[in-house]
Structure formats: structure tokens, C-alpha cells
Design an enzyme around this catalytic site. Structure first.
Site, PDB file in Angstrom:
ATOM      1  N   ARG A 190       0.858  -1.186   0.000  1.00 42.09           N
ATOM      2  CA  ARG A 190       0.000   0.000   0.000  1.00 42.09           C
ATOM      3  C   ARG A 190       0.889   1.229   0.000  1.00 42.09           C
ATOM      4  O   ARG A 190       0.553   2.277   0.500  1.00 42.09           O
ATOM      5  CB  ARG A 190      -0.985  -0.015   1.175  1.00 42.09           C
ATOM      6  CG  ARG A 190      -0.446  -0.684   2.412  1.00 42.09           C
ATOM      7  CD  ARG A 190      -1.483  -0.854   3.496  1.00 42.09           C
ATOM      8  NE  ARG A 190      -0.894  -1.553   4.621  1.00 42.09           N
ATOM      9  CZ  ARG A 190      -0.841  -1.089   5.867  1.00 42.09           C
ATOM     10  NH1 ARG A 190      -1.360   0.082   6.163  1.00 42.09           N
ATOM     11  NH2 ARG A 190      -0.293  -1.783   6.816  1.00 42.09           N
ATOM     12  N   ASN A 191       2.090   1.068  -0.551  1.00 46.29           N
ATOM     13  CA  ASN A 191       3.067   2.155  -0.601  1.00 46.29           C
ATOM     14  C   ASN A 191       3.572   2.394  -2.015  1.00 46.29           C
ATOM     15  O   ASN A 191       3.444   1.529  -2.872  1.00 46.29           O
ATOM     16  CB  ASN A 191       4.284   1.798   0.271  1.00 46.29           C
ATOM     17  CG  ASN A 191       3.979   1.958   1.736  1.00 46.29           C
ATOM     18  OD1 ASN A 191       3.592   3.031   2.181  1.00 46.29           O
ATOM     19  ND2 ASN A 191       4.113   0.884   2.490  1.00 46.29           N
TER      20      ASN A 191
END
Ligand SMILES: [Zn+2]
Lengths: 378, 67
Positions: A190-191
Site C-alpha cells: 500500500r506504498n
């Protein structure tokens, strides 16, 4: 061989065209229940088999079994309760209802059971805390006082700005077959990618046929990267630093629960359903704040010799000036003074403050992030 | 649920799990049986009809995943 679906069979609960038309024309006859965005996404994931073997929301027996044993009643590993909550239902067991998100009918559901549950018990078992400051726990506290279990059929999907990237299990499986990949490592994120992520991905890739970079798109916390930032930055990385025949970028739509260890196993199960044979588990996987130990999500995998997907554990990666590259404790003998640790939080503040990111992030990736109005959720 | 195993095997397992994360012989036996059963399951991928598979391939082509 790619992984077979969890439980042996890929679930498909998408209503065919005729059924869908019929249900929608009769929609006034069904009791209607309003659902939130997260439930609508869960419905899609059930229907397309990402949550195989679930064909709907958990009934009471299954719910209690998942909380207590982290397994379904047929002994299959299952760590997160996938449930539908309601407040004072105006329908009964045995009824068929329509689940609506805003004005869209999303799914039809056969209500098998309506049952009470204890929110603190759910929170303590799944999140190991009942602290309302934990985002997953706070979501539990905002739920209705009853759960309903039963199978579903998907009628409509929510608009998806990244439909091109959202491949379903059946699609990734055909894709892997076309690419002739037999072993696939999945990387959840999620980066935006920095060189540490790339180091981990490529280390895993060395030992398997292909890597599936599989970001989670969907509702995020304030300060998280936007879906657009994640996709655009990975596109830049892929176009410049990954061979097309060994790497694939696709996403899943999924709302994070931040349940740390239990969620790490759920993440692995979703990737097993996509066909991956290996799953990379990082530091503080699916964690938030300081609720879980940095490597707590690794230990839980010991309980599941029958998971059907192999976890790959990777220690924290850093940049080492002496090694002149990315390294981890296992590969670098130098002391902390030579090392730059790059946590998500630190990269975020360096990006915001415009600090130099030489040796830490690919210039093409940085440009992609800088080209966005705001890469963070606010 | 109770299941019998030979006493000698019980003693052997008891000695084996000393100092490990396994708290009991039952826990160890459960672990091993689960592992064995999972390995015995048939390694078979999902089966699609040619029509279904072609439909998926068309979409993958249109999206640029395959040539
Ligand atoms: Zn070093």
C-alpha cells in the site's frame, strides 16, 4: 503448478445476465439493506473468488470457529471474519434481500441466519486489542448489533478507476498459464516503491518464475498514499526496471482491517486464490501504530502447515553506504552509522519536505510522484 | 476428541517437542496430520472451458497483459 484455490474450488457468485435482469425487475419485492463501501468491496471479492471458499457472509458457527480457531468448520485456515452487520433488521431468516450501496443494488443475499455477537470479543480476538483508537476496532464498534450469514449473488460492481489493473483470480490464473509461470511470488503493498521494496521483490524473483506486484486499492487512512500514487509510481518502476516476462502489476480492491498477524494470513489466502505459490511477508505486515510486534505476523504462519501458499519472510531492508546499496541484516555486516532505514513514515516526510532521496528511490518513480497533485489521502 | 496412538510413539513425540513451540503431543500430532493431508490433496488447477478461457484471454489482450 500454480496454487489451487483455497478449499479446492474457485468460487463464482456473479449473477448471469438473465438472473440479474430478473432480480432487478423484481427488486421492489425484496427487503432492501443499505451497505457501506467496504461491504460492497467484500461482495465483489466473494463473488469473484478472491475469498474462496466463502460464497457469502459467515454464519454463526463459522464466525465463532474463525474467531476461536482461525479455521472454518471444515478445518480450512481462515483468519478474518467476513461478516455483514445490520441494525434492527426488518426481515427474517429464510428471506431473500437486496444489498444496496447508495442507489445501486449490489447483490442479492439469502439470509440463512441472523445472530448476535460481542463486539469486544470480536475486537480482542481479531485485533488483539479493544482500543477504539485502533482503526479496525473503531470500525467494529461502528457496526450494527446483529450479523447476517448466507450466500450472495453479485449484481453490480462499484465504479473502478483502476479497472485495467484489477484482475480477478480467474484472469490472473489464465495470465500465469499464458506466461508459463509455475511458481509465483506475490508482493502486497500500500506504498509507493523505493529501492528497498525493489530489492525484496527482485530477491524473491530470483527463485521463482514470476513476481506478482499486487497493491491494495481502496479506502485508506489519512496520510496513506492515494491509489493513483501507488499505481503511477509502480507503472514508472515497471516501465523502467522490470522485464515484462517475469513481472506483472495487478491490484486488488480491498479494505484494510489493520489486523496485523491475522490479516497477513488473509492476505496470503487472497494471493493463493489469485494463483500465487509464494507470499512475501514483510516487517509489521498489515499492522498499524504499535499494536503488533515488528515480526509478529511471521509467527502466525507456523500454525498453518496446510495453508497451501509458502510465506517468504523478509527482514527490514536499509541502504548501507559501505555496501553501496540496499541490504538487510543477513547480507550486511556494517553498523548502524552506515545504514539509512526507510520506513513508510520516513519516506513520506522526506517526500513532503523535499529532502534528497538519492540512492533510495528511482528517479522515474520520484518524478511520477512529483507529477501528482497530492500523493497522500487527506 | 480422543485418538489412540502407541505409547512408544507418544513418548518419542514428547521427547521431540521438548524445548519447541509445541505445547503438547496433541498439538504436534494435529500439526503433522494437517501437513500430510494438505500434501496429499490433488494438485489440480481450475478447469475452464475453451470458451471461458478465450474470453479471459481476450480481456487480458485488450488490457495489454498478453500479446
Ligand atoms: Zn553494509
Amino acid at each position: 503448478m500454480v496454487s489451487k484455490p483455497h478449499g479446492g474450488k474457485l468460487v463464482n457468485r456473479v449473477a448471469d445476465h438473465e438472473t440479474k435482469e430478473k432480480i432487478i425487475s423484481e427488486q421492489k419485492e425484496y427487503p432492501r439493506v443499505r451497505i457501506n463501501h467496504g461491504i460492497a468491496i467484500d461482495l465483489e471479492n466473494i463473488a469473484h473468488g478472491l475469498y474462496s471458499p466463502l460464497n457469502g457472509f459467515l454464519t454463526q458457527d463459522e464466525f465463532e470457529s474463525v474467531l476461536k480457531t482461525m479455521r472454518l468448520r471444515n478445518d480450512l485456515p481462515w483468519t478474518l471474519p467476513i461478516v455483514l452487520d445490520v441494525q434492527s433488521p426488518h426481515f427474517g431468516e429464510g428471506d431473500t434481500i437486496l444489498l444496496h450501496y447508495e442507489s445501486f443494488p449490489i447483490a442479492r443475499m439469502h439470509v440463512e441466519e441472523i445472530y448476535p455477537y460481542k463486539k469486544t470479543d470480536l475486537a480482542l480476538k481479531v485485533f488483539k486489542t479493544d482500543d477504539p483508537a485502533h482503526p479496525g476496532v473503531s470500525r467494529v464498534y461502528s457496526m450494527g448489533d446483529r450479523l447476517i450469514g448466507g450466500s450472495i449473488e453479485l449484481l453490480n460492481e462499484l465504479p473502478n478507476p483502476f479497472a485495467k489493473y484489477t484482475l480477478r483470480p480467474i484472469e490472473t490464473r489464465v495470465l500465469f498459464k499464458e506466461k508459463r509461470w509455475k511458481t509465483i511470488a506475490a508482493f502486497q503493498t500500500r506504498n509507493v516503491p523505493h529501492l528497498g521494496h525493489e530489492y525484496v521483490q527482485k530477491t524473491a524473483l530470483t527463485f521463482v518464475d514470476g513476481i506478482l506486484i499486487n497493491p491494495v486499492l481502496g479506502k485508506k487512512k489519512i496520510g496513506d498514499y492515494t491509489d493513483e500514487a501507488i499505481i503511477k509510481s509502480y507503472e514508472a518502476l515497471f516501465n523502467n526496471y522490470y522485464p515484462k516476462y517475469t513481472a506483472v502489476l495487478t491490484a486488488i480492491r480491498y479494505e484494510m482491517r489493520y489486523a496485523g498477524p491475522r490479516e497477513a494470513v488473509h492476505h496470503a489466502i487472497m494471493r493463493k486464490n489469485l494463483g500465487a505459490t509464494h507470499f512475501i511477508v514483510g516487517r509489521d505486515h498489515a499492522g498499524v501504530g504499535n499494536y503488533y510486534g515488528p515480526y509478529e505476523a511471521w509467527g502466525i504462519f507456523d500454525k498453518f502447515p496446510d495453508l497451501g501458499i509458502t510465506p517468504i519472510f523478509v527482514k527490514e531492508v536499509f541502504y548501507c553506504r559501505k555496501c553501496d546499496g540496499m541490504a538487510n541484516e543477513k547480507t550486511c555486516p556494517h553498523s548502524d552509522e552506515f545504514r539509512t532505514y526507510l520506513s513508510g513514515t520516513k519516506l513520506r516526510s522526506m517526500l513532503i519536505n523535499g529532502e534528497s532521496l538519492n540512492n533510495l528511490i528511482r528517479p522515474e518513480v520520484l518524478n511520477a510522484i512529483k507529477g501528482l497533485k497530492n500523493p497522500f489521502v487527506d | 476428541m480422543k485418538i489412540s496412538i502407541p505409547k512408544t510413539l507418544y513418548e518419542k513425540i514428547k521427547a521431540r517437542i521438548e524445548g519447541t513451540d509445541f505445547d503438547s503431543v496433541s498439538e504436534y500430532v494435529t500439526y503433522v496430520v494437517r501437513e500430510v493431508l494438505a500434501n496429499l490433496e490433488e494438485e489440480k488447477d481450475i478447469t475452464l472451458t475453451k470458451e471461458e478461457e478465450d474470453k479471459v484471454k481476450e480481456r487480458l489482450k485488450a488490457l495489454g497483459y498478453i500479446d
